[in-house]
Each structure stands twice: as structure tokens, then as C-alpha cells.
Design a protein around this motif. Structure first.
Motif, PDB file in Angstrom:
ATOM      1  N   LYS A  55       0.880  -1.227   0.077  1.00  0.00           N
ATOM      2  CA  LYS A  55       0.041  -0.104  -0.121  1.00  0.00           C
ATOM      3  C   LYS A  55       0.858   1.204  -0.114  1.00  0.00           C
ATOM      4  O   LYS A  55       0.392   2.263  -0.667  1.00  0.00           O
ATOM      5  CB  LYS A  55      -1.059   0.144   1.127  1.00  0.00           C
ATOM      6  N   ALA A  56       1.808   1.149   0.665  1.00  0.00           N
ATOM      7  CA  ALA A  56       2.929   2.302   0.545  1.00  0.00           C
ATOM      8  C   ALA A  56       3.316   2.788  -0.812  1.00  0.00           C
ATOM      9  O   ALA A  56       3.406   3.782  -1.285  1.00  0.00           O
ATOM     10  CB  ALA A  56       4.090   2.092   1.487  1.00  0.00           C
ATOM     11  N   ALA A  57       3.789   1.655  -1.366  1.00  0.00           N
ATOM     12  CA  ALA A  57       4.429   1.878  -2.592  1.00  0.00           C
ATOM     13  C   ALA A  57       3.086   2.182  -3.588  1.00  0.00           C
ATOM     14  O   ALA A  57       3.256   3.407  -4.515  1.00  0.00           O
ATOM     15  CB  ALA A  57       4.727   0.546  -3.447  1.00  0.00           C
ATOM     16  N   SER A  58       1.994   1.923  -3.407  1.00  0.00           N
ATOM     17  CA  SER A  58       0.663   2.448  -4.284  1.00  0.00           C
ATOM     18  C   SER A  58       0.490   3.805  -3.975  1.00  0.00           C
ATOM     19  O   SER A  58       0.485   4.682  -5.092  1.00  0.00           O
ATOM     20  CB  SER A  58      -0.696   1.757  -3.927  1.00  0.00           C
ATOM     21  N   TYR A  59       0.679   4.548  -2.817  1.00  0.00           N
ATOM     22  CA  TYR A  59       0.448   5.782  -2.528  1.00  0.00           C
ATOM     23  C   TYR A  59       1.438   6.689  -2.882  1.00  0.00           C
ATOM     24  O   TYR A  59       1.298   7.578  -3.435  1.00  0.00           O
ATOM     25  CB  TYR A  59       0.067   5.982  -0.851  1.00  0.00           C
ATOM     26  N   PHE A  60       2.722   6.214  -2.714  1.00  0.00           N
ATOM     27  CA  PHE A  60       3.789   7.058  -3.237  1.00  0.00           C
ATOM     28  C   PHE A  60       3.793   7.131  -4.789  1.00  0.00           C
ATOM     29  O   PHE A  60       4.152   8.405  -5.165  1.00  0.00           O
ATOM     30  CB  PHE A  60       5.269   6.178  -2.982  1.00  0.00           C
ATOM     31  N   LYS A  61       3.211   6.153  -5.540  1.00  0.00           N
ATOM     32  CA  LYS A  61       3.142   6.455  -6.733  1.00  0.00           C
ATOM     33  C   LYS A  61       2.216   7.328  -7.123  1.00  0.00           C
ATOM     34  O   LYS A  61       2.207   8.271  -8.096  1.00  0.00           O
ATOM     35  CB  LYS A  61       3.026   4.951  -7.558  1.00  0.00           C
ATOM     36  N   LYS A  62       1.126   7.053  -6.657  1.00  0.00           N
ATOM     37  CA  LYS A  62       0.000   8.338  -6.720  1.00  0.00           C
ATOM     38  C   LYS A  62       0.308   9.556  -6.311  1.00  0.00           C
ATOM     39  O   LYS A  62      -0.085  10.681  -7.050  1.00  0.00           O
ATOM     40  CB  LYS A  62      -1.204   7.821  -5.817  1.00  0.00           C
ATOM     41  N   ALA A  63       1.065   9.750  -5.303  1.00  0.00           N
ATOM     42  CA  ALA A  63       1.531  11.048  -4.789  1.00  0.00           C
ATOM     43  C   ALA A  63       2.440  11.751  -5.894  1.00  0.00           C
ATOM     44  O   ALA A  63       2.270  12.923  -6.041  1.00  0.00           O
ATOM     45  CB  ALA A  63       2.313  10.894  -3.376  1.00  0.00           C
ATOM     46  N   ALA A  64       3.463  10.973  -6.484  1.00  0.00           N
ATOM     47  CA  ALA A  64       4.407  11.279  -7.528  1.00  0.00           C
ATOM     48  C   ALA A  64       3.469  11.662  -8.695  1.00  0.00           C
ATOM     49  O   ALA A  64       3.675  12.848  -9.474  1.00  0.00           O
ATOM     50  CB  ALA A  64       5.514  10.349  -7.929  1.00  0.00           C
ATOM     51  N   ASP A  65       2.556  11.043  -9.024  1.00  0.00           N
ATOM     52  CA  ASP A  65       1.822  11.489 -10.388  1.00  0.00           C
ATOM     53  C   ASP A  65       0.943  12.575 -10.056  1.00  0.00           C
ATOM     54  O   ASP A  65       0.830  13.372 -11.081  1.00  0.00           O
ATOM     55  CB  ASP A  65       0.746  10.007 -10.770  1.00  0.00           C
ATOM     56  N   LYS A  66       0.217  12.816  -9.034  1.00  0.00           N
ATOM     57  CA  LYS A  66      -0.443  13.893  -8.545  1.00  0.00           C
ATOM     58  C   LYS A  66       0.338  15.081  -8.760  1.00  0.00           C
ATOM     59  O   LYS A  66      -0.362  16.207  -8.967  1.00  0.00           O
ATOM     60  CB  LYS A  66      -1.240  13.497  -7.263  1.00  0.00           C
TER      61      LYS A  66
ATOM     62  N   LEU B  79       8.973   9.610  -5.736  1.00  0.00           N
ATOM     63  CA  LEU B  79       9.643   8.720  -6.472  1.00  0.00           C
ATOM     64  C   LEU B  79      10.773   8.039  -5.695  1.00  0.00           C
ATOM     65  O   LEU B  79      11.074   6.813  -5.928  1.00  0.00           O
ATOM     66  CB  LEU B  79      10.114   9.340  -7.864  1.00  0.00           C
ATOM     67  N   LYS B  80      11.479   8.852  -5.013  1.00  0.00           N
ATOM     68  CA  LYS B  80      12.636   8.383  -4.230  1.00  0.00           C
ATOM     69  C   LYS B  80      12.163   7.327  -3.063  1.00  0.00           C
ATOM     70  O   LYS B  80      12.492   6.329  -3.135  1.00  0.00           O
ATOM     71  CB  LYS B  80      13.424   9.368  -3.853  1.00  0.00           C
ATOM     72  N   LYS B  81      11.038   7.720  -2.554  1.00  0.00           N
ATOM     73  CA  LYS B  81      10.527   6.979  -1.579  1.00  0.00           C
ATOM     74  C   LYS B  81       9.853   5.593  -2.109  1.00  0.00           C
ATOM     75  O   LYS B  81      10.113   4.565  -1.398  1.00  0.00           O
ATOM     76  CB  LYS B  81       9.317   7.815  -0.784  1.00  0.00           C
ATOM     77  N   LEU B  82       9.264   5.928  -3.259  1.00  0.00           N
ATOM     78  CA  LEU B  82       8.857   4.459  -3.895  1.00  0.00           C
ATOM     79  C   LEU B  82       9.851   3.682  -4.438  1.00  0.00           C
ATOM     80  O   LEU B  82       9.774   2.430  -3.843  1.00  0.00           O
ATOM     81  CB  LEU B  82       8.140   4.991  -5.352  1.00  0.00           C
ATOM     82  N   GLY B  83      11.259   4.501  -4.490  1.00  0.00           N
ATOM     83  CA  GLY B  83      12.331   3.227  -5.066  1.00  0.00           C
ATOM     84  C   GLY B  83      12.782   2.586  -3.709  1.00  0.00           C
ATOM     85  O   GLY B  83      13.172   1.393  -3.797  1.00  0.00           O
ATOM     86  N   LEU B  84      12.663   3.514  -2.602  1.00  0.00           N
ATOM     87  CA  LEU B  84      13.239   2.808  -1.402  1.00  0.00           C
ATOM     88  C   LEU B  84      12.263   1.505  -0.865  1.00  0.00           C
ATOM     89  O   LEU B  84      12.786   0.570  -0.373  1.00  0.00           O
ATOM     90  CB  LEU B  84      13.268   3.700  -0.444  1.00  0.00           C
TER      91      LEU B  84
END
Length: 228
Positions: free
Chosen positions: A157-168, A179-184
Motif C-alpha cells: 500500500k505504501a508503494a501504491s500511495y507514493f506512486k499516486k503522490a508522484a503522479d498527482k 519517486l525516491k520513497k517509492l524506489g526505497l
């Protein structure tokens, strides 16, 4: 053909059902007029509700909330949430002024406050209830939800929300951060290919961001794991 058959054929004719020469409209004029009048009445009620009821409540809520915002800026999370004897906190703003823009924004402020207090489930509840048009605040709400899920060890779920945040966010300030948080998170899940993709997007799309300055180190690390 018998008279019975002829009569049956006339009774089932489409022209008989829908009327001749536009008679359907004439025959249903009263019903149509009632429907149109009802729609007009609903529109009038809606705008009256907005002006007479929500308008004053909105102004009052915004006036009441400014102290909570000041406490939030000072990182006095408890006072921002609970308020004091003079001014309400975000919790009471939400309770007393539901359906206002101020209450909606209070969900965001409250969610970030709970995140900083380490109450991650409450943070997720509050941030999930924020719905706004501002891309920056919406992105921060999504990213904060991702942070809460990281703390709860729910990395999917964390990955899903970080991706949404970067896109938004779609800007050089917040998108590379998320994106960095998503990569981590991907690295923590041993999904190193996806981690490389996230880091490389920072390098290619946000090369002038703070996150891009040392992103080669992250790319190299994730790629090295791929070759192990």
C-alpha cells in the motif's frame, strides 16, 4: 383474416402504443411539466443551501480554524488537534462544520498531525478523507498516507500511495521526493528492477531536483542487487 386476428394486430401496433403525430408529448404534458418543475426546484434549493446555510458556516469555520493552523505550524500537534478553551482544534472543526471546505482541509492538517504523533491508523483515516483540487496538498496527503503505511509495514500500500503522490504532484518539488520513497520501498521488497525504474525517472525527468543530485548512487546500488 378473422375479426379477432385483425383486432389483435391493431392493439399491438407500435403506433397505437406511442400515439400518432407526436401525441405522446401531448398526452404526457402534465408529467413532463411536473418533472421540469421538480428539477428547477431542486436547483433553487441547492443554491439557497449554498448561500444561506453553507456560506456563513464556511466563514465561521475558517475564522475558528486559524489558531489551529498556527499551532500546526509550530508543530504543537496536540493543541492543533484538540484546541483549547478559546479556539477549537481540527477535530472539532471537522465535527462542527462538516461539508465545508474548512472541514475538508482540517482532515489534511489533522492527518499530518497524527502522522507526526505516530498514530498511523488515525493519520490514514484523516488523510483518506481529504478531497481537494490543489495538486500540491493532494499529493502531500497521498504521500503522508504512504509514510503511514511504511510505518505499519504495509509496503504494498505504501508503494501504491507514493506512486499516486508522484503522479498527482507532477512537479520538480514533490514528484522526485515521492519517486525516491517509492524506489526505497521497492528495494525493501526486493523488487530492484522497479526501484531502478523509479530512480531513473528522477534522473531523466527531474534532473535539477535535490533528489537527483546523488541519485546515481541509488541506481548503482539497486542495479548491483539485480546482478547478485
Amino acid at each position: 383474416m378473422s375479426n379477432t386476428q385483425a383486432n389483435t394486430k391493431v392493439e399491438t401496433s407500435p403506433k397505437k402504443d406511442f400515439g400518432h403525430n407526436g401525441n405522446f408529448v401531448q398526452e404526457n404534458r402534465k408529467s413532463l411539466t411536473f418533472i421540469i418543475a421538480a428539477i428547477v426546484a431542486l436547483v433553487v434549493i441547492y443554491f439557497a443551501y449554498q448561500k444561506i446555510y453553507l456560506g456563513p458556516r464556511e466563514s465561521e469555520a475558517q475564522d475558528q480554524m486559524h489558531v489551529a493552523q498556527e499551532n500546526w505550524a509550530k508543530k504543537d500537534w496536540d493543541k492543533a488537534l484538540k484546541g483549547d478553551a478559546s479556539y477549537p482544534g481540527f477535530e472539532k472543526i471537522i465535527s462542527d462544520y462538516s461539508n465545508t471546505k474548512a472541514a475538508n482541509l482540517a482532515y489534511y492538517y489533522g492527518g499530518i498531525a497524527y502522522l507526526n504523533k505516530g498514530e498511523y491508523r488515525k493519520a490514514i483515516d484523516y488523510l483518506s478523507n481529504y478531497h481537494g483540487d490543489d495538486s500540491m496538498v493532494s499529493a502531500e496527503a497521498l504521500g503522508g498516507t504512504g509514510d503511514a503505511y511504511v510505518e505499519l509495514k504495509d509496503l504494498d500500500k505504501a508503494a501504491s500511495y507514493f506512486k499516486k503522490a508522484a503522479d498527482k504532484a507532477n512537479n520538480k518539488f514533490l514528484s522526485p521526493l515521492y519517486l525516491k520513497k517509492l524506489g526505497l520501498v521497492y528495494e525493501a521488497q526486493n523488487d530492484n528492477k522497479s526501484a531502478v525504474d523509479a530512480y531513473k525517472k528522477i534522473k531523466s525527468d527531474y534532473s535539477d531536483s535535490a533528489e537527483a543530485q546523488n541519485i546515481d548512487e541509488y541506481i548503482a546500488r539497486a542495479e548491483a542487487k539485480l546482478n547478485q
